[in-house]
Design a protein around this motif. Sequence first.
Motif, PDB file in Angstrom:
ATOM      1  N   ASP A 100      18.828  55.082 -38.815  1.00 51.28           N
ATOM      2  CA  ASP A 100      19.770  56.072 -39.365  1.00 51.28           C
ATOM      3  C   ASP A 100      21.181  55.840 -38.830  1.00 51.28           C
ATOM      4  OD1 ASP A 100      17.906  57.292 -40.897  1.00 51.28           O
ATOM      5  OD2 ASP A 100      17.463  58.909 -39.479  1.00 51.28           O
ATOM      6  N   LYS A 101      21.257  55.540 -37.534  1.00 52.74           N
ATOM      7  CA  LYS A 101      22.574  55.331 -36.904  1.00 52.74           C
ATOM      8  C   LYS A 101      23.258  54.099 -37.506  1.00 52.74           C
ATOM      9  CE  LYS A 101      22.344  58.469 -33.529  1.00 52.74           C
ATOM     10  NZ  LYS A 101      22.831  59.706 -34.054  1.00 52.74           N
ATOM     11  N   TYR A 102      22.481  53.023 -37.684  1.00 55.72           N
ATOM     12  CA  TYR A 102      23.044  51.817 -38.285  1.00 55.72           C
ATOM     13  C   TYR A 102      23.541  52.102 -39.694  1.00 55.72           C
ATOM     14  CZ  TYR A 102      22.051  48.254 -34.793  1.00 55.72           C
ATOM     15  OH  TYR A 102      22.085  47.481 -33.668  1.00 55.72           O
ATOM     16  N   LYS A 103      22.702  52.819 -40.442  1.00 55.20           N
ATOM     17  CA  LYS A 103      23.027  53.153 -41.823  1.00 55.20           C
ATOM     18  C   LYS A 103      24.316  53.985 -41.868  1.00 55.20           C
ATOM     19  CE  LYS A 103      20.172  54.364 -45.720  1.00 55.20           C
ATOM     20  NZ  LYS A 103      19.544  53.531 -46.505  1.00 55.20           N
ATOM     21  N   GLU A 104      24.377  54.961 -41.003  1.00 57.94           N
ATOM     22  CA  GLU A 104      25.533  55.859 -40.949  1.00 57.94           C
ATOM     23  C   GLU A 104      26.803  55.071 -40.578  1.00 57.94           C
ATOM     24  OE1 GLU A 104      24.809  59.277 -38.430  1.00 57.94           O
ATOM     25  OE2 GLU A 104      26.972  59.476 -38.152  1.00 57.94           O
ATOM     26  N   TYR A 105      26.647  54.169 -39.621  1.00 58.01           N
ATOM     27  CA  TYR A 105      27.807  53.405 -39.134  1.00 58.01           C
ATOM     28  C   TYR A 105      28.339  52.448 -40.204  1.00 58.01           C
ATOM     29  CZ  TYR A 105      30.617  50.454 -36.062  1.00 58.01           C
ATOM     30  OH  TYR A 105      31.646  49.764 -35.486  1.00 58.01           O
ATOM     31  N   TYR A 106      27.431  51.691 -40.820  1.00 59.95           N
ATOM     32  CA  TYR A 106      27.892  50.674 -41.761  1.00 59.95           C
ATOM     33  C   TYR A 106      28.132  51.223 -43.164  1.00 59.95           C
ATOM     34  CZ  TYR A 106      27.217  47.205 -38.223  1.00 59.95           C
ATOM     35  OH  TYR A 106      27.339  46.487 -37.064  1.00 59.95           O
ATOM     36  N   GLU A 107      27.310  52.161 -43.598  1.00 56.65           N
ATOM     37  CA  GLU A 107      27.469  52.648 -44.960  1.00 56.65           C
ATOM     38  C   GLU A 107      28.588  53.672 -45.070  1.00 56.65           C
ATOM     39  OE1 GLU A 107      23.724  53.636 -46.712  1.00 56.65           O
ATOM     40  OE2 GLU A 107      22.990  51.589 -46.432  1.00 56.65           O
ATOM     41  N   LYS A 108      28.954  54.302 -43.951  1.00 58.27           N
ATOM     42  CA  LYS A 108      30.077  55.248 -43.970  1.00 58.27           C
ATOM     43  C   LYS A 108      31.350  54.473 -44.302  1.00 58.27           C
ATOM     44  CE  LYS A 108      32.202  58.883 -41.251  1.00 58.27           C
ATOM     45  NZ  LYS A 108      33.417  58.526 -40.581  1.00 58.27           N
ATOM     46  N   GLU A 109      31.453  53.264 -43.724  1.00 53.70           N
ATOM     47  CA  GLU A 109      32.614  52.401 -43.971  1.00 53.70           C
ATOM     48  C   GLU A 109      32.707  52.086 -45.469  1.00 53.70           C
ATOM     49  OE1 GLU A 109      33.652  47.921 -42.822  1.00 53.70           O
ATOM     50  OE2 GLU A 109      32.795  49.085 -41.192  1.00 53.70           O
ATOM     51  N   ASP A 110      31.559  51.735 -46.068  1.00 54.73           N
ATOM     52  CA  ASP A 110      31.537  51.421 -47.501  1.00 54.73           C
ATOM     53  C   ASP A 110      31.917  52.631 -48.331  1.00 54.73           C
ATOM     54  OD1 ASP A 110      30.753  48.918 -46.871  1.00 54.73           O
ATOM     55  OD2 ASP A 110      28.619  49.259 -47.201  1.00 54.73           O
ATOM     56  N   LYS A 111      31.397  53.808 -47.899  1.00 54.54           N
ATOM     57  CA  LYS A 111      31.705  55.032 -48.637  1.00 54.54           C
ATOM     58  C   LYS A 111      33.206  55.308 -48.603  1.00 54.54           C
ATOM     59  CE  LYS A 111      27.479  57.738 -48.319  1.00 54.54           C
ATOM     60  NZ  LYS A 111      26.791  58.758 -47.544  1.00 54.54           N
ATOM     61  N   ASP A 112      33.797  55.141 -47.398  1.00 57.74           N
ATOM     62  CA  ASP A 112      35.238  55.367 -47.248  1.00 57.74           C
ATOM     63  C   ASP A 112      36.026  54.443 -48.167  1.00 57.74           C
ATOM     64  OD1 ASP A 112      34.687  57.260 -45.404  1.00 57.74           O
ATOM     65  OD2 ASP A 112      35.185  56.038 -43.644  1.00 57.74           O
ATOM     66  N   ILE A 167      52.560  44.786 -39.992  1.00 60.05           N
ATOM     67  CA  ILE A 167      52.503  45.642 -38.796  1.00 60.05           C
ATOM     68  C   ILE A 167      51.745  46.932 -39.113  1.00 60.05           C
ATOM     69  CG2 ILE A 167      53.919  47.073 -37.249  1.00 60.05           C
ATOM     70  CD1 ILE A 167      55.990  44.735 -37.364  1.00 60.05           C
ATOM     71  N   THR A 168      52.036  47.521 -40.292  1.00 65.30           N
ATOM     72  CA  THR A 168      51.339  48.749 -40.694  1.00 65.30           C
ATOM     73  C   THR A 168      49.834  48.497 -40.792  1.00 65.30           C
ATOM     74  OG1 THR A 168      53.279  49.234 -42.011  1.00 65.30           O
ATOM     75  CG2 THR A 168      51.360  50.631 -42.392  1.00 65.30           C
ATOM     76  N   GLU A 169      49.490  47.356 -41.409  1.00 69.24           N
ATOM     77  CA  GLU A 169      48.059  47.030 -41.546  1.00 69.24           C
ATOM     78  C   GLU A 169      47.400  46.842 -40.180  1.00 69.24           C
ATOM     79  OE1 GLU A 169      47.660  43.714 -44.218  1.00 69.24           O
ATOM     80  OE2 GLU A 169      48.381  44.915 -45.910  1.00 69.24           O
ATOM     81  N   GLN A 170      48.117  46.190 -39.281  1.00 68.79           N
ATOM     82  CA  GLN A 170      47.594  45.972 -37.930  1.00 68.79           C
ATOM     83  C   GLN A 170      47.368  47.303 -37.216  1.00 68.79           C
ATOM     84  OE1 GLN A 170      46.634  43.160 -36.129  1.00 68.79           O
ATOM     85  NE2 GLN A 170      46.677  42.269 -38.165  1.00 68.79           N
ATOM     86  N   LYS A 171      48.343  48.215 -37.394  1.00 69.84           N
ATOM     87  CA  LYS A 171      48.205  49.542 -36.761  1.00 69.84           C
ATOM     88  C   LYS A 171      46.967  50.245 -37.295  1.00 69.84           C
ATOM     89  CE  LYS A 171      52.916  50.717 -35.435  1.00 69.84           C
ATOM     90  NZ  LYS A 171      54.145  51.395 -35.869  1.00 69.84           N
ATOM     91  N   ASN A 202      41.318  51.980 -36.794  1.00 69.01           N
ATOM     92  CA  ASN A 202      39.917  51.889 -37.231  1.00 69.01           C
ATOM     93  C   ASN A 202      39.017  51.391 -36.111  1.00 69.01           C
ATOM     94  OD1 ASN A 202      40.534  52.793 -39.754  1.00 69.01           O
ATOM     95  ND2 ASN A 202      40.610  50.768 -40.690  1.00 69.01           N
ATOM     96  N   GLN A 203      39.541  50.429 -35.345  1.00 69.33           N
ATOM     97  CA  GLN A 203      38.747  49.908 -34.219  1.00 69.33           C
ATOM     98  C   GLN A 203      38.479  51.009 -33.200  1.00 69.33           C
ATOM     99  OE1 GLN A 203      41.056  46.461 -33.076  1.00 69.33           O
ATOM    100  NE2 GLN A 203      39.442  45.100 -33.773  1.00 69.33           N
ATOM    101  N   LYS A 204      39.490  51.848 -32.969  1.00 73.52           N
ATOM    102  CA  LYS A 204      39.311  52.968 -32.037  1.00 73.52           C
ATOM    103  C   LYS A 204      38.219  53.909 -32.543  1.00 73.52           C
ATOM    104  CE  LYS A 204      43.869  53.460 -29.916  1.00 73.52           C
ATOM    105  NZ  LYS A 204      45.130  54.218 -30.010  1.00 73.52           N
ATOM    106  N   LYS A 205      38.287  54.210 -33.856  1.00 69.47           N
ATOM    107  CA  LYS A 205      37.286  55.109 -34.453  1.00 69.47           C
ATOM    108  C   LYS A 205      35.894  54.495 -34.328  1.00 69.47           C
ATOM    109  CE  LYS A 205      40.060  57.450 -37.919  1.00 69.47           C
ATOM    110  NZ  LYS A 205      40.439  57.422 -39.336  1.00 69.47           N
ATOM    111  N   ASP A 206      35.792  53.189 -34.613  1.00 71.59           N
ATOM    112  CA  ASP A 206      34.494  52.501 -34.515  1.00 71.59           C
ATOM    113  C   ASP A 206      33.960  52.572 -33.092  1.00 71.59           C
ATOM    114  OD1 ASP A 206      34.603  51.878 -37.143  1.00 71.59           O
ATOM    115  OD2 ASP A 206      35.113  49.769 -36.880  1.00 71.59           O
ATOM    116  N   PHE A 207      34.839  52.336 -32.145  1.00 68.92           N
ATOM    117  CA  PHE A 207      34.431  52.360 -30.743  1.00 68.92           C
ATOM    118  C   PHE A 207      33.879  53.741 -30.373  1.00 68.92           C
ATOM    119  CE2 PHE A 207      35.442  52.937 -26.202  1.00 68.92           C
ATOM    120  CZ  PHE A 207      34.658  51.914 -25.692  1.00 68.92           C
TER     121      PHE A 207
END
Lengths: 122, 157
Positions: free
Chosen positions: A104-116, B44-48, B53-58
Motif C-alpha cells: 500500500d505504501k509503495y502504491k501510495e508513494y508512486y501512484e500519487k505522483e502519477d495522479k498529481d 532555475i524555476t524548474e530546479q527549485k 518535490n525531493q523534500k516532499k518525497d523525503f
Amino acid sequence: MYRIIISILVILFLTGCSGVKKLSIFKEEVPRAKLDLAKPTMPELEKLKWIIITSDNADEVFKKMEEQGLDPVLFGLNDKDFQLIAKNFAQIRAHLKVTNDLLDKYKEYYEKEDKDKDEKRN
Amino acid sequence: MLGMRLFLIGIVVTAIAGGGFYVMKLKADNEILKANAIKMEQAITEQKQLIENQKKDFQAILTANNEMNELVNNLKKDLDDLDNRFNKGGRDFGKLAIEKTETIQRIINGASDKVLRCVEIAGGAPLTEEEINATKKSEINRECPSIANPNYVPYNN
C-alpha cells in the motif's frame, strides 16, 4: 598611418569572430507504462472447531462425533504444539499485514505522483 | 595620388560598413542573450520545483518508514501478549485444559474465530464500524487489537 589603419581593420575583423552561442536545453519525457495490477481481495475464511481430548473425555468425544455423523478421528496436537501453532499463525498474520501495508505504501508513494501529474495535465 | 585617395576612401567605407555589421551583430547577440536569460530563469524555476518535490518525497519516505516501524512494534506486542496469555503467572496451559476442558475448548474456539478475522484484516479486508469504534477490552479483538481496533488504547484494570 597604414599600420594604424590595418591594425584597426584586423581588430574589427577579429571581434567579428567572437559570438554568443544559443543555449539549448533538451528535455523529453516518456512516461513509463503503469503496472496497474488489481489488489487481490482477501477471501472469507472458514471457521474451525477445536476439540480438546483428555484421557477422561476421549470416549465421550468420539461418541459425540459419531452421533453428529462425523468420522471418529481427530488430528491432534499436544498443549505445547498448540501454543506453537498459535504463535506461528500470529507470525504469519503479522508478516502478511506488514507485506500488505508495504504494498500500500509503495502504491501510495508512486501512484500519487502519477495522479498529481494527471491532475496537472487536466 | 588619386589612387592613394581612392584607397583611403575604400578603407573608410569598408570600416563604416564593418562597424554597421558589427552593431547589427551586437543586436543579434543581445537578443540571444535575452533568450538565454529567460531559459536560465525557467531552468532555475524548474530546479527549485525539483528540490521542493525531493523534500516532499523525503518527508513521505520518512513518514512511511515511521508508520511501518510502528506497525511492526505493535504486531510484536500482539505476539508477546499471546505468549503471555499462555504462560501468565507460570500457568500450565495443558493442565488447565485437563481441569477445565469445556471452558478452555470454548475459549480457544472463540479465539480461533477471532484469529481468522485477524488474518482477513491482515490480508487487506476493511474494518467494520464495530471494530473501528471499539475502545473497551470487551469490545476488541484480543488476538490482534493493533490492526483490528485502531482506536483502542491498552489499559490495565
